[in-house]
Design a protein around this motif. Sequence first.
Motif, short mmCIF file in Angstrom:
data_model
loop_
_atom_site.label_atom_id
_atom_site.label_comp_id
_atom_site.label_asym_id
_atom_site.label_seq_id
_atom_site.Cartn_x
_atom_site.Cartn_y
_atom_site.Cartn_z
N MET A 100 0.68 -1.19 -0.11
CA MET A 100 0.01 0.18 -0.13
C MET A 100 0.73 1.32 -0.15
O MET A 100 1.34 1.57 0.98
N ARG A 101 1.07 1.83 -1.10
CA ARG A 101 1.72 3.01 -1.37
C ARG A 101 1.07 4.05 -2.00
O ARG A 101 1.63 4.44 -3.10
N PRO A 102 -0.22 4.57 -1.68
CA PRO A 102 -0.68 5.54 -2.63
C PRO A 102 -0.02 6.90 -2.50
O PRO A 102 0.77 7.28 -1.41
N LYS A 103 -0.10 7.73 -3.47
CA LYS A 103 0.12 8.82 -3.76
C LYS A 103 -0.70 9.84 -2.95
O LYS A 103 -0.33 10.70 -2.48
N SER A 104 -1.95 9.46 -2.85
CA SER A 104 -3.11 10.39 -2.21
C SER A 104 -4.09 9.56 -1.48
O SER A 104 -4.12 8.32 -1.91
N ALA A 105 -4.68 10.17 -0.64
CA ALA A 105 -5.93 9.37 0.39
C ALA A 105 -6.84 8.83 -0.67
O ALA A 105 -7.41 7.79 -0.45
N HIS A 106 -7.13 9.70 -1.62
CA HIS A 106 -8.35 9.22 -2.63
C HIS A 106 -7.90 7.58 -3.15
O HIS A 106 -8.78 6.68 -3.30
N GLU A 107 -6.68 7.39 -3.28
CA GLU A 107 -6.36 5.81 -3.80
C GLU A 107 -6.70 4.95 -2.88
O GLU A 107 -6.76 3.65 -3.31
N MET A 108 -6.89 5.22 -1.71
CA MET A 108 -7.27 4.35 -0.75
C MET A 108 -8.56 4.08 -0.46
O MET A 108 -9.25 3.23 0.62
N SER A 109 -9.43 4.75 -1.02
CA SER A 109 -10.97 4.75 -0.84
C SER A 109 -11.57 3.40 -0.89
O SER A 109 -12.54 3.22 0.11
N HIS A 110 -11.12 2.74 -1.76
CA HIS A 110 -11.89 1.37 -1.83
C HIS A 110 -11.48 0.48 -0.63
O HIS A 110 -12.45 -0.10 -0.06
N VAL A 111 -10.25 0.47 -0.29
CA VAL A 111 -9.68 -0.20 0.84
C VAL A 111 -10.43 0.29 2.01
O VAL A 111 -11.08 -0.60 2.84
N ILE A 112 -10.69 1.45 2.31
CA ILE A 112 -11.08 2.03 3.31
C ILE A 112 -12.79 1.81 3.48
O ILE A 112 -13.29 1.26 4.68
N ASN A 113 -13.37 1.76 2.48
CA ASN A 113 -14.73 1.42 2.34
C ASN A 113 -14.94 -0.14 2.80
O ASN A 113 -16.25 -0.48 3.56
N VAL A 114 -14.31 -0.86 2.42
CA VAL A 114 -14.16 -2.39 2.77
C VAL A 114 -14.09 -2.66 4.29
O VAL A 114 -14.91 -3.06 4.86
N ILE A 115 -13.10 -1.92 4.80
CA ILE A 115 -12.78 -2.03 6.23
C ILE A 115 -14.12 -1.55 7.07
O ILE A 115 -14.47 -1.97 7.93
N LYS A 116 -14.73 -0.33 6.45
CA LYS A 116 -15.62 0.29 7.25
C LYS A 116 -17.11 -0.65 7.30
O LYS A 116 -17.60 -0.71 8.25
N GLN A 117 -17.15 -1.16 5.83
CA GLN A 117 -18.27 -2.21 5.80
C GLN A 117 -18.06 -3.31 6.76
O GLN A 117 -19.11 -3.66 7.48
N SER A 118 -17.02 -3.85 7.01
CA SER A 118 -16.77 -5.06 7.95
C SER A 118 -16.87 -4.47 9.44
O SER A 118 -17.68 -5.19 10.14
N LEU A 119 -16.53 -3.20 9.50
CA LEU A 119 -16.72 -2.87 10.92
C LEU A 119 -18.18 -2.43 11.21
O LEU A 119 -18.41 -2.70 12.56
N ASN A 120 -18.84 -1.96 10.43
CA ASN A 120 -20.22 -1.68 10.60
C ASN A 120 -21.28 -2.89 10.67
O ASN A 120 -22.17 -3.00 11.43
N GLY A 121 -20.54 -3.95 10.31
CA GLY A 121 -21.17 -5.34 10.53
C GLY A 121 -20.86 -6.16 11.47
O GLY A 121 -21.40 -7.13 11.89
#
Length: 366
Positions: free
Chosen positions: A1-22
């Motif tokens: 995981m070596r993104p240039k910006s936080a936007h490139e992490m959005s998909h990963v973050i969404n997956v983690i948020k969905q797991s946490l919400n569940g």
Amino acid sequence: MRPKSAHEMSHVINVIKQSLNGSSSIVYLNIKRVTHLNMTAFHCLADVLISASRAEPNRKIVIVTSSVIAWSAPLFETLAAEQPNLVVEIYDSAFYPGQTFVEDESFIPILRTQTKMTWRHERDILPRHGLRQGLTIADICCGIGDFATLIKRQFKPVRLVALDHSKKSLEYARRVAAEFGLSTIEYTYGDAAQMLLADNQFDFVTCRHSLQIFDRPDILLRELYRICKPGGRVYITNEKNSHCLGEPHSESIRWTYEQVAKLFSHFDMDVEMGPKSRRLLNDAGFDDIKVESFMVTNLDGDPRDFADVIEAWENVYAGQMAVRRGDPPDFIRRFRQGFKDHVLAALHPKGYAGWPIWAASGRKPY
């Protein structure tokens, strides 16, 4: 995981948020295979984990790391120190149940002697299982590296990777390889159950005397299968300790090694695994399975070598493992006597002592 910006992490973050919400009780974030992480990625992960920790203070979030990735645990432990419900678990801190028993440096000379005794058989067995010159080879759970050096010298692979989870063993292995001028063996620190090796890259994969000391050999076999090329072979050796034998005093010897098998089972290890090799390889998806057994004996070279090995077994099995299990003194005395009788059988001018090993291999289908 070596993104240039936080936007490139959005998909990963969404997956983690969905797991946490569940989940409202416990969530595991597995980062064992994350080998590179820049600060942009870390801050994105930190923000979502801190926010989730504060939103649900009764929920436990476990970040699963590996000691193989040196920076991982310390980095996330700094984060967890500020959040009481955020925990870092180093997955391989207990790696496999027998590690503490075989990592003692005093055991190293015995491991070398064992390899010397088995090599007399295996150098003839290995070609029947597909090993030849010019292959790419991985020796997984290589220990002190002596088998890898023998493979390098006799079979001259174009590439040889030797992986183990013991830093002490690998340091020793590198010294021995340097003494023999074998500078091209790639000794690698790694977790055999979660290897950071690419799929389908080795012609021949070896894993000797190791499946039997994993509590989940199926997981390790899955990794051996993954790194093997289609059409390549995986070669394993395992024991059946209850079949160790000797004369004279055969009954005492037989009883002791039956107890060895029960002792290992207590620690979630299976030193009766040898004859199960065919089933294990079949269940892992291999075909063209080959199985054979051989008996290492006191007639294989110097009987004193075999006696030294048996005495080392006594020290570890009766001196450490049985004590940790809580066995009473009377049991340990009888247990030790069987080893002493096995030593006598090995050194007796008319005696015979044996240690059975199963060698097996399977082909990864095309």
